[in-house]
Design an enzyme around this catalytic site. Structure first.
Site, PDB file in Angstrom:
ATOM      1  CG  ASN A   8      -1.857   1.088   1.349  1.00  0.00           C
ATOM      2  OD1 ASN A   8      -1.638   2.142   0.771  1.00  0.00           O
ATOM      3  ND2 ASN A   8      -2.922   0.883   2.090  1.00  0.00           N
ATOM      4  N   PRO A   9       0.995   1.940  -1.168  1.00  0.00           N
ATOM      5  CG  PRO A   9       0.810   2.693  -3.376  1.00  0.00           C
ATOM      6  CD  PRO A   9       0.348   1.619  -2.437  1.00  0.00           C
ATOM      7  CG  ASP A  61      -2.437  -6.088  10.242  1.00  0.00           C
ATOM      8  OD1 ASP A  61      -2.566  -6.107   9.002  1.00  0.00           O
ATOM      9  OD2 ASP A  61      -3.248  -6.655  10.991  1.00  0.00           O
ATOM     10  N   GLY A 183      -8.265   3.753   1.220  1.00  0.00           N
ATOM     11  CA  GLY A 183      -9.121   2.858   2.005  1.00  0.00           C
ATOM     12  C   GLY A 183     -10.406   3.529   2.471  1.00  0.00           C
ATOM     13  CG  ASP A 185      -8.165   7.773   4.694  1.00  0.00           C
ATOM     14  OD1 ASP A 185      -8.262   7.281   5.829  1.00  0.00           O
ATOM     15  OD2 ASP A 185      -7.060   7.948   4.125  1.00  0.00           O
TER      16      ASP A 185
HETATM   17  O1  LIG Z   1      -1.061  -5.278   4.241  1.00  0.00           O
HETATM   18  P1  LIG Z   1      -0.461  -4.147   3.420  1.00  0.00           P
HETATM   19  O2  LIG Z   1       0.248  -4.610   2.188  1.00  0.00           O
HETATM   20  O3  LIG Z   1       0.366  -3.187   4.235  1.00  0.00           O
HETATM   21  O4  LIG Z   1      -1.638  -3.221   2.852  1.00  0.00           O
HETATM   22  P2  LIG Z   1      -3.185  -3.206   3.249  1.00  0.00           P
HETATM   23  O5  LIG Z   1      -3.743  -1.960   2.653  1.00  0.00           O
HETATM   24  O6  LIG Z   1      -3.829  -4.516   2.921  1.00  0.00           O
HETATM   25  O7  LIG Z   1      -3.102  -3.011   4.793  1.00  0.00           O
HETATM   26  P3  LIG Z   1      -3.724  -3.806   6.033  1.00  0.00           P
HETATM   27  O8  LIG Z   1      -3.633  -5.277   5.909  1.00  0.00           O
HETATM   28  O9  LIG Z   1      -3.116  -3.153   7.234  1.00  0.00           O
HETATM   29  O10 LIG Z   1      -5.243  -3.511   5.882  1.00  0.00           O
HETATM   30  C1  LIG Z   1      -5.704  -2.402   6.382  1.00  0.00           C
HETATM   31  C2  LIG Z   1      -6.989  -2.031   5.703  1.00  0.00           C
HETATM   32  O11 LIG Z   1      -7.614  -1.179   6.651  1.00  0.00           O
HETATM   33  C3  LIG Z   1      -7.992  -0.002   6.041  1.00  0.00           C
HETATM   34  N1  LIG Z   1      -7.115   1.086   6.535  1.00  0.00           N
HETATM   35  C4  LIG Z   1      -5.996   0.964   7.305  1.00  0.00           C
HETATM   36  N2  LIG Z   1      -5.447   2.157   7.570  1.00  0.00           N
HETATM   37  C5  LIG Z   1      -6.218   3.043   6.932  1.00  0.00           C
HETATM   38  C6  LIG Z   1      -6.167   4.436   6.799  1.00  0.00           C
HETATM   39  O12 LIG Z   1      -5.205   5.175   7.332  1.00  0.00           O
HETATM   40  N3  LIG Z   1      -7.118   5.023   6.075  1.00  0.00           N
HETATM   41  C7  LIG Z   1      -8.097   4.307   5.512  1.00  0.00           C
HETATM   42  N4  LIG Z   1      -8.220   2.993   5.564  1.00  0.00           N
HETATM   43  C8  LIG Z   1      -7.282   2.357   6.284  1.00  0.00           C
HETATM   44  C9  LIG Z   1      -7.809  -0.188   4.541  1.00  0.00           C
HETATM   45  O13 LIG Z   1      -9.001  -0.740   4.038  1.00  0.00           O
HETATM   46  C10 LIG Z   1      -6.715  -1.228   4.445  1.00  0.00           C
HETATM   47  O14 LIG Z   1      -6.831  -2.018   3.293  1.00  0.00           O
END
Ligand SMILES: O=P(O)(O)OP(=O)(O)OP(=O)(O)OC[C@H]1O[C@@H](n2cnc3c(O)ncnc32)[C@H](O)[C@@H]1O
Length: 223
Positions: A8-9, A61, A183, A185
């Site tokens: 996730n960039p 996570d 995500g 947000d």
């Molecule tokens: O596992 P990585 O590769 O780091 O990327 P990911 O996006 O799948 O990351 P996570 O497993 O931590 O999943 C977190 C999810 O929660 C949500 N999320 C986490 N932090 C967020 C943020 O700051 N703003 C919005 N949504 C967020 C978003 O849907 C992410 O896909």
């Protein structure tokens, strides 16, 4: 240089804005353990990634915890974002009387070394303010009070040490607004503004990730 292990960039952008050190995205899609605890997932990921990376790694996570649904989707947020979508998550929440929610994140750091900081009795650093720069050593010890995840976090005897930093931000779910962030947000409002309406710096100043990064950064420079 620090490897941020993520697909996730958006997460890397936020860490880069926060840390002085160079942060490089390490796109390593480690198999996420199924666990109800973000710390267990992050600790496992950090150990896996450290073995694949050339240098120290952090794994974050994170998840959205909706009060009306007893914390759902929590650690399954990424799956729910993909399969259900944030519009439908908002529409599911809208009829509920309680629109409260929180974002939480746990950052796990692993550099293959032990750590000298003193573990805090009672568990992982779960404080919420950026001024609390403590993490906890979790090498080979079941040091937390949770029911199911101690062993997963500790990783068993001889496991590589990881250090965890948690951040949480409370808010309200709302109809989507704003173009920034990633995500959930657009449907997460904090103090009248959705995270998608904030700049990266504005979001970092209040967000779960900003709080966890602040703790991590403070520990990282003095370790
Ligand atoms: O596992 P990585 O590769 O780091 O990327 P990911 O996006 O799948 O990351 P996570 O497993 O931590 O999943 C977190 C999810 O929660 C949500 N999320 C986490 N932090 C967020 C943020 O700051 N703003 C919005 N949504 C967020 C978003 O849907 C992410 O896909």
């Amino acid at each position: 240089m620090l490897n941020f292990v993520t697909t996730n960039p958006g997460k890397v952008r936020e860490a880069t804005a926060y840390l002085d050190d160079e942060v490089v995205q390490f796109d390593f899609d480690y198999p996420e353990v199924q666990a109800d605890d973000l710390g267990a997932v992050a600790a496992h990921g950090a150990r896996e990634a450290y073995r694949a990376a050339d240098g120290p790694v952090i794994v974050d996570d994170a998840g959205l915890f909706i009060d009306a649904f007893d914390g759902f989707p929590g650690p399954y947020s990424s799956y729910v974002e993909d399969r259900v979508g944030i519009d439908r998550v908002w529409r599911m929440t809208e009829p509920e009387s309680d629109h409260g929610a929180a974002f939480k994140t746990v950052i796990a750091y692993c550099d293959g070394e032990g750590f000298t900081a003193t573990p805090e009795p009672g568990g992982v650093d779960r404080g919420e303010t950026p001024s609390e720069p403590r993490g906890q050593d979790l090498a080979g010890e079941a040091s937390r009070g949770g029911a199911t995840t101690d062993e997963q976090v500790a990783g068993g005897e001889g496991a590589l040490p990881v250090k965890l930093f948690e951040g949480r931000v409370p808010g309200e779910l709302v109809a989507p607004r704003g173009e920034g962030g990633f995500g959930f947000d657009p449907i997460f409002e904090h103090d009248g503004t959705t995270f998608a309406e904030m700049s990266t710096d504005e979001k970092n100043a209040v967000s779960h990730r900003g709080r966890a990064l602040a703790k991590f950064a403070e520990w990282y420079v003095t370790r």
